[in-house]
Scaffold this motif. Structure first.
Motif, PDB file in Angstrom:
ATOM      1  N   VAL A   1      45.991  55.517  46.749  1.00 48.13           N
ATOM      2  CA  VAL A   1      45.656  54.459  45.805  1.00 48.13           C
ATOM      3  C   VAL A   1      45.692  54.967  44.374  1.00 48.13           C
ATOM      4  CG1 VAL A   1      44.174  53.246  47.479  1.00 48.13           C
ATOM      5  CG2 VAL A   1      43.148  54.838  45.851  1.00 48.13           C
ATOM      6  N   VAL A   2      45.950  54.050  43.484  1.00 51.13           N
ATOM      7  CA  VAL A   2      45.744  54.248  42.059  1.00 51.13           C
ATOM      8  C   VAL A   2      44.769  53.154  41.650  1.00 51.13           C
ATOM      9  CG1 VAL A   2      46.787  54.196  39.764  1.00 51.13           C
ATOM     10  CG2 VAL A   2      48.020  55.253  41.673  1.00 51.13           C
ATOM     11  N   LEU A   3      43.677  53.536  41.027  1.00 56.09           N
ATOM     12  CA  LEU A   3      42.662  52.573  40.626  1.00 56.09           C
ATOM     13  C   LEU A   3      42.777  52.286  39.143  1.00 56.09           C
ATOM     14  CD1 LEU A   3      39.563  53.958  42.555  1.00 56.09           C
ATOM     15  CD2 LEU A   3      41.173  52.184  43.264  1.00 56.09           C
ATOM     16  N   ASP A   4      42.991  51.026  38.824  1.00 56.41           N
ATOM     17  CA  ASP A   4      42.981  50.606  37.433  1.00 56.41           C
ATOM     18  C   ASP A   4      41.569  50.852  36.890  1.00 56.41           C
ATOM     19  OD1 ASP A   4      43.572  49.430  34.982  1.00 56.41           O
ATOM     20  OD2 ASP A   4      44.194  47.514  35.839  1.00 56.41           O
ATOM     21  N   THR A   5      41.472  51.118  35.613  1.00 57.23           N
ATOM     22  CA  THR A   5      40.177  51.419  35.001  1.00 57.23           C
ATOM     23  C   THR A   5      39.182  50.292  35.220  1.00 57.23           C
ATOM     24  OG1 THR A   5      41.378  52.680  33.328  1.00 57.23           O
ATOM     25  CG2 THR A   5      39.077  52.168  32.853  1.00 57.23           C
ATOM     26  N   ASN A   6      39.646  49.052  35.226  1.00 54.47           N
ATOM     27  CA  ASN A   6      38.713  47.939  35.402  1.00 54.47           C
ATOM     28  C   ASN A   6      38.040  47.970  36.767  1.00 54.47           C
ATOM     29  OD1 ASN A   6      40.423  46.262  37.244  1.00 54.47           O
ATOM     30  ND2 ASN A   6      41.718  46.117  35.438  1.00 54.47           N
TER      31      ASN A   6
ATOM     32  N   THR B   1      43.777  46.639  41.185  1.00 52.37           N
ATOM     33  CA  THR B   1      43.430  46.195  39.839  1.00 52.37           C
ATOM     34  C   THR B   1      42.721  44.856  39.867  1.00 52.37           C
ATOM     35  OG1 THR B   1      44.312  45.633  37.651  1.00 52.37           O
ATOM     36  CG2 THR B   1      45.733  45.144  39.546  1.00 52.37           C
ATOM     37  N   GLY B   2      41.871  44.660  38.908  1.00 50.52           N
ATOM     38  CA  GLY B   2      41.235  43.356  38.720  1.00 50.52           C
ATOM     39  C   GLY B   2      42.057  42.451  37.836  1.00 50.52           C
ATOM     40  N   ASN B   3      43.186  42.945  37.339  1.00 54.20           N
ATOM     41  CA  ASN B   3      44.051  42.183  36.430  1.00 54.20           C
ATOM     42  C   ASN B   3      45.483  42.161  36.950  1.00 54.20           C
ATOM     43  OD1 ASN B   3      42.054  41.640  34.424  1.00 54.20           O
ATOM     44  ND2 ASN B   3      42.264  43.733  33.697  1.00 54.20           N
ATOM     45  N   LYS B   4      45.689  41.558  38.093  1.00 54.70           N
ATOM     46  CA  LYS B   4      47.038  41.536  38.676  1.00 54.70           C
ATOM     47  C   LYS B   4      48.063  40.892  37.748  1.00 54.70           C
ATOM     48  CE  LYS B   4      47.732  40.356  42.874  1.00 54.70           C
ATOM     49  NZ  LYS B   4      47.681  39.710  44.199  1.00 54.70           N
TER      50      LYS B   4
ATOM     51  N   SER C   1      44.333  43.150  44.402  1.00 54.55           N
ATOM     52  CA  SER C   1      42.965  43.115  43.880  1.00 54.55           C
ATOM     53  C   SER C   1      42.073  43.924  44.815  1.00 54.55           C
ATOM     54  CB  SER C   1      42.471  41.673  43.810  1.00 54.55           C
ATOM     55  OG  SER C   1      42.269  41.174  45.117  1.00 54.55           O
ATOM     56  N   PRO C   2      40.870  44.264  44.371  1.00 52.24           N
ATOM     57  CA  PRO C   2      39.953  44.948  45.294  1.00 52.24           C
ATOM     58  C   PRO C   2      39.706  44.152  46.578  1.00 52.24           C
ATOM     59  CG  PRO C   2      39.172  45.191  43.060  1.00 52.24           C
ATOM     60  CD  PRO C   2      40.330  44.219  43.010  1.00 52.24           C
ATOM     61  N   ALA C   3      39.518  42.850  46.461  1.00 55.00           N
ATOM     62  CA  ALA C   3      39.283  42.015  47.650  1.00 55.00           C
ATOM     63  C   ALA C   3      40.492  42.039  48.579  1.00 55.00           C
ATOM     64  CB  ALA C   3      38.958  40.579  47.237  1.00 55.00           C
ATOM     65  N   GLU C   4      41.690  41.952  48.024  1.00 54.76           N
ATOM     66  CA  GLU C   4      42.903  41.983  48.853  1.00 54.76           C
ATOM     67  C   GLU C   4      43.052  43.320  49.561  1.00 54.76           C
ATOM     68  OE1 GLU C   4      45.726  38.909  46.327  1.00 54.76           O
ATOM     69  OE2 GLU C   4      45.613  41.012  45.710  1.00 54.76           O
ATOM     70  N   PHE C   5      42.776  44.415  48.843  1.00 55.16           N
ATOM     71  CA  PHE C   5      42.877  45.728  49.473  1.00 55.16           C
ATOM     72  C   PHE C   5      41.907  45.830  50.648  1.00 55.16           C
ATOM     73  CE2 PHE C   5      41.443  50.063  50.107  1.00 55.16           C
ATOM     74  CZ  PHE C   5      42.647  50.680  50.391  1.00 55.16           C
ATOM     75  N   LEU C   6      40.656  45.455  50.418  1.00 58.38           N
ATOM     76  CA  LEU C   6      39.660  45.558  51.482  1.00 58.38           C
ATOM     77  C   LEU C   6      39.994  44.631  52.649  1.00 58.38           C
ATOM     78  CD1 LEU C   6      36.423  45.853  49.342  1.00 58.38           C
ATOM     79  CD2 LEU C   6      37.499  47.651  50.716  1.00 58.38           C
ATOM     80  N   GLU C   7      40.505  43.466  52.363  1.00 55.31           N
ATOM     81  CA  GLU C   7      40.889  42.540  53.430  1.00 55.31           C
ATOM     82  C   GLU C   7      41.996  43.152  54.291  1.00 55.31           C
ATOM     83  OE1 GLU C   7      43.345  38.457  53.459  1.00 55.31           O
ATOM     84  OE2 GLU C   7      41.477  38.376  52.319  1.00 55.31           O
TER      85      GLU C   7
ATOM     86  N   PRO D   1      34.677  46.529  44.299  1.00 57.82           N
ATOM     87  CA  PRO D   1      35.123  47.777  43.658  1.00 57.82           C
ATOM     88  C   PRO D   1      34.241  48.978  44.015  1.00 57.82           C
ATOM     89  CG  PRO D   1      35.325  45.962  42.123  1.00 57.82           C
ATOM     90  CD  PRO D   1      34.557  45.440  43.318  1.00 57.82           C
ATOM     91  N   ALA D   2      32.927  48.762  44.129  1.00 59.51           N
ATOM     92  CA  ALA D   2      32.036  49.859  44.522  1.00 59.51           C
ATOM     93  C   ALA D   2      32.324  50.291  45.963  1.00 59.51           C
ATOM     94  CB  ALA D   2      30.580  49.440  44.371  1.00 59.51           C
TER      95      ALA D   2
END
Length: 136
Positions: A10-15, A112-115, A126-132, A28-29
């Motif tokens: 993964v690469v995590l956007d700063t947001n 990212t939170g800013n797709k 998004s974080p939700a999409e990744f976790l899903e 995100p947490a």
């Protein structure tokens, strides 16, 4: 699209990092907690680490020095440092290109939170999409 059958790159956007600190019970947490558990493998370069450091130290965010040091240490201890060739892809914010380039070079998810700041590609989630997708 990267696979979810191994330790995920993964690469995590700063947001995402900032959101994890603002909302310790949020998605995100949950993603940050996957780093020391070795469920995900973050990839960074010097520019990404510098942005994390700069943003986390902004006085208006009011993160303690202890929290900032802990987050930076998390990436120092677990992230893979790499270089990535710069792309020529157009982006609304050229500063976001480094996250895209590292994700492409590492064959990693870009979370990212800013797709809307990135191209519409399957590995940008998004974080939700990744976790899903991870939990599916």
């Amino acid at each position: 699209m990267p696979s979810l059958e191994r330790v995920e790159r993964v690469v995590l956007d700063t947001n995402v990092v900032v959101s994890a600190l603002w909302s310790p019970d949020g998605k995100p947490a949950d993603i940050l907690a996957m780093i020391p558990a070795e469920i995900i493998q973050p990839f960074v370069n010097h520019t990404i680490l510098a942005e994390y450091r700069c943003v986390l130290m902004r006085p208006r965010l009011r993160f303690s020095g202890t929290i900032t040091r802990q987050i930076l240490a998390l990436f120092d201890d677990h992230a893979i440092m790499m270089t990535a060739p710069p792309s020529a892809i157009e982006m609304p914010d050229p500063d976001d290109r480094v996250f895209y380039d590292v994700a492409c070079a590492a064959d990693a998810w870009l979370i990212t939170g800013n797709k809307r700041h990135f191209p519409q590609e399957d590995h940008i989630v998004s974080p939700a999409e990744f976790l899903e997708q991870y939990r599916a």
